[in-house]
Design a protein around this motif. Structure first.
Motif, PDB file in Angstrom:
ATOM      1  N   VAL A   1      33.185  43.492  30.602  1.00 17.28           N
ATOM      2  CA  VAL A   1      34.270  44.572  31.182  1.00 17.28           C
ATOM      3  C   VAL A   1      33.881  45.140  32.521  1.00 17.28           C
ATOM      4  O   VAL A   1      34.754  45.447  33.269  1.00 17.28           O
ATOM      5  N   GLY A   2      32.481  45.176  32.640  1.00 12.90           N
ATOM      6  CA  GLY A   2      32.099  45.698  34.060  1.00 12.90           C
ATOM      7  C   GLY A   2      32.631  44.665  34.903  1.00 12.90           C
ATOM      8  O   GLY A   2      33.143  45.181  36.161  1.00 12.90           O
ATOM      9  N   PHE A   3      32.334  43.428  34.799  1.00 18.44           N
ATOM     10  CA  PHE A   3      32.932  42.312  35.946  1.00 18.44           C
ATOM     11  C   PHE A   3      34.306  42.262  35.976  1.00 18.44           C
ATOM     12  O   PHE A   3      34.886  42.275  37.075  1.00 18.44           O
ATOM     13  N   ILE A   4      35.188  42.345  34.871  1.00 16.05           N
ATOM     14  CA  ILE A   4      36.610  42.666  34.931  1.00 16.05           C
ATOM     15  C   ILE A   4      37.074  44.089  35.926  1.00 16.05           C
ATOM     16  O   ILE A   4      37.825  43.819  36.945  1.00 16.05           O
ATOM     17  N   GLY A   5      36.130  45.021  35.618  1.00 18.42           N
ATOM     18  CA  GLY A   5      36.628  46.120  36.543  1.00 18.42           C
ATOM     19  C   GLY A   5      36.053  45.845  37.974  1.00 18.42           C
ATOM     20  O   GLY A   5      36.846  46.413  38.901  1.00 18.42           O
ATOM     21  N   LEU A   6      35.090  45.207  38.481  1.00 22.61           N
ATOM     22  CA  LEU A   6      34.502  45.098  39.572  1.00 22.61           C
ATOM     23  C   LEU A   6      35.606  44.202  40.398  1.00 22.61           C
ATOM     24  O   LEU A   6      36.141  44.188  41.357  1.00 22.61           O
ATOM     25  N   VAL A   7      36.109  43.365  39.628  1.00 22.67           N
ATOM     26  CA  VAL A   7      37.035  42.124  40.077  1.00 22.67           C
ATOM     27  C   VAL A   7      38.313  42.988  40.554  1.00 22.67           C
ATOM     28  O   VAL A   7      39.002  42.742  41.707  1.00 22.67           O
ATOM     29  N   ALA A   8      38.812  43.828  39.719  1.00 21.34           N
ATOM     30  CA  ALA A   8      40.019  44.594  39.963  1.00 21.34           C
ATOM     31  C   ALA A   8      39.745  45.459  41.302  1.00 21.34           C
ATOM     32  O   ALA A   8      40.819  45.542  42.024  1.00 21.34           O
ATOM     33  N   MET A   9      38.711  46.030  41.289  1.00 20.91           N
ATOM     34  CA  MET A   9      38.357  46.931  42.282  1.00 20.91           C
ATOM     35  C   MET A   9      38.223  46.015  43.890  1.00 20.91           C
ATOM     36  O   MET A   9      38.282  46.601  44.843  1.00 20.91           O
ATOM     37  N   SER A  10      37.870  44.790  43.745  1.00 18.71           N
ATOM     38  CA  SER A  10      37.368  43.914  44.891  1.00 18.71           C
ATOM     39  C   SER A  10      38.624  42.840  45.017  1.00 18.71           C
ATOM     40  O   SER A  10      38.468  42.178  46.039  1.00 18.71           O
ATOM     41  N   ALA A  11      39.776  43.046  44.431  1.00 21.49           N
ATOM     42  CA  ALA A  11      41.155  42.197  44.514  1.00 21.49           C
ATOM     43  C   ALA A  11      41.402  42.319  45.909  1.00 21.49           C
ATOM     44  O   ALA A  11      41.612  41.293  46.578  1.00 21.49           O
ATOM     45  N   ASP A  12      41.565  43.418  46.730  1.00 12.84           N
ATOM     46  CA  ASP A  12      41.803  43.251  47.973  1.00 12.84           C
ATOM     47  C   ASP A  12      40.819  42.383  49.007  1.00 12.84           C
ATOM     48  O   ASP A  12      41.192  41.599  49.935  1.00 12.84           O
ATOM     49  N   THR A  13      39.593  42.720  48.769  1.00  9.83           N
ATOM     50  CA  THR A  13      38.554  42.036  49.470  1.00  9.83           C
ATOM     51  C   THR A  13      38.764  40.534  49.406  1.00  9.83           C
ATOM     52  O   THR A  13      38.577  39.854  50.216  1.00  9.83           O
ATOM     53  N   LEU A  14      38.954  40.218  48.024  1.00  6.23           N
ATOM     54  CA  LEU A  14      39.033  38.786  47.686  1.00  6.23           C
ATOM     55  C   LEU A  14      40.433  38.000  48.297  1.00  6.23           C
ATOM     56  O   LEU A  14      40.377  36.800  47.939  1.00  6.23           O
ATOM     57  N   GLY A  15      41.274  38.905  48.551  1.00  9.67           N
ATOM     58  CA  GLY A  15      42.488  38.149  48.828  1.00  9.67           C
ATOM     59  C   GLY A  15      43.431  37.734  47.871  1.00  9.67           C
ATOM     60  O   GLY A  15      44.280  36.690  47.992  1.00  9.67           O
ATOM     61  N   ARG A  16      43.310  38.435  46.588  1.00 11.31           N
ATOM     62  CA  ARG A  16      44.075  37.816  45.619  1.00 11.31           C
ATOM     63  C   ARG A  16      44.913  38.913  44.883  1.00 11.31           C
ATOM     64  O   ARG A  16      44.287  40.117  44.873  1.00 11.31           O
ATOM     65  N   PRO A  17      45.945  38.850  44.313  1.00 14.38           N
ATOM     66  CA  PRO A  17      46.702  40.078  43.662  1.00 14.38           C
ATOM     67  C   PRO A  17      45.865  40.444  42.617  1.00 14.38           C
ATOM     68  O   PRO A  17      45.065  39.823  41.912  1.00 14.38           O
ATOM     69  N   SER A  18      45.827  41.687  42.348  1.00 11.70           N
ATOM     70  CA  SER A  18      44.904  42.445  41.341  1.00 11.70           C
ATOM     71  C   SER A  18      45.279  41.827  39.955  1.00 11.70           C
ATOM     72  O   SER A  18      44.392  41.518  39.126  1.00 11.70           O
ATOM     73  N   GLY A  19      46.602  41.622  39.621  1.00 13.94           N
ATOM     74  CA  GLY A  19      46.741  41.069  38.151  1.00 13.94           C
ATOM     75  C   GLY A  19      46.338  39.820  37.953  1.00 13.94           C
ATOM     76  O   GLY A  19      45.718  39.348  36.713  1.00 13.94           O
ATOM     77  N   MET A  20      46.433  38.970  39.072  1.00 12.35           N
ATOM     78  CA  MET A  20      46.109  37.589  38.884  1.00 12.35           C
ATOM     79  C   MET A  20      44.449  37.565  38.676  1.00 12.35           C
ATOM     80  O   MET A  20      43.581  36.735  37.784  1.00 12.35           O
ATOM     81  N   ALA A  21      43.764  38.346  39.591  1.00 11.39           N
ATOM     82  CA  ALA A  21      42.258  38.425  39.737  1.00 11.39           C
ATOM     83  C   ALA A  21      41.691  38.746  38.449  1.00 11.39           C
ATOM     84  O   ALA A  21      40.735  38.193  37.604  1.00 11.39           O
ATOM     85  N   MET A  22      42.379  40.017  37.670  1.00 10.28           N
ATOM     86  CA  MET A  22      41.954  40.625  36.367  1.00 10.28           C
ATOM     87  C   MET A  22      42.042  39.351  35.321  1.00 10.28           C
ATOM     88  O   MET A  22      41.511  39.137  34.403  1.00 10.28           O
TER      89      MET A  22
END
Length: 201
Positions: free
Chosen positions: A124-145
């Motif tokens: 769950v922590g990983f999913i939350g961090l990915v959601a918060m980092s989606a912009d930095t990763l350059g991915r849509p937040s929905g896809m990233a999560m």
């Protein structure tokens, strides 16, 4: 029983490929996480792929289970660390995080039933961090999560599912682990921005 090794081998191949890709992108901790998953799968591939009379399956059962449960939790810890490290590089939090991980893994070893809730917690922590980092990763937040959360959904829905046969549950779970590893390589292996002090030089 040999067929059980096939989907384990798929995780090994995809996991090591993804780990190499992540390491090349400067994400050593994330690469370590996928290596841990691949190691557990490699034990499974050996356990079922080279067994002839059931002796190897029995001999490696505890090691395989330990590598899957404890190794899987440690892998999620590494993935969380990879994302946290990019948000705050203070040595203080890193030391505290490592200490928390060590305590959690020790508890999981002493009380094996804790391994699943600890895995879920870090997932769950990983999913939350990915959601918060989606912009930095350059991915849509929905896809990233969705990519980040596939493993947790897989564990909850397909791992040892009572509504599936043993072999079907086994193979679906492992194929989805491989898909998740491939997805992480796509999600996280992005060029790293240069530190500000280097960019200003």
């Amino acid at each position: 029983m040999t067929h059980f090794a096939l989907s384990e081998l798929l995780i090994v191949v995809i996991g090591l490929w993804a780990a190499r890709r992540l390491y090349g992108a400067g994400r050593a901790a994330a690469a370590l996480g996928l290596i841990l998953f691949s190691t557990a799968a490699a034990i499974g591939a050996i356990r079922f792929g080279f067994d002839r009379d059931g002796a190897l399956i029995a001999a490696l059962a505890d090691i395989h289970r330990l590598a899957g449960n404890i190794g899987g939790t440690a892998a999620m810890m590494a993935l969380v660390y990879d994302l946290l490290h990019r948000r705050a590089q203070s040595a203080v939090w890193q030391g505290r995080y490592m200490a928390a991980c060590a305590v959690a893994l020790a508890l999981a070893l002493a009380f094996p039933k804790l391994s699943v809730p600890l895995f879920v917690w870090w997932s769950v922590g990983f999913i939350g961090l990915v959601a918060m980092s989606a912009d930095t990763l350059g991915r849509p937040s929905g896809m990233a999560m969705a990519i980040a959360g596939l493993m947790l959904v897989n564990v909850v829905v397909f791992r040892q599912a009572a509504w599936l046969s043993v072999s079907m549950s086994w193979h679906i779970f492992h194929v989805l682990v491989a898909v998740w590893a491939f997805g992480l390589a796509y999600l996280l292996a992005v060029p790293q921005a240069a530190p500000q002090n280097e960019a200003a030089a």
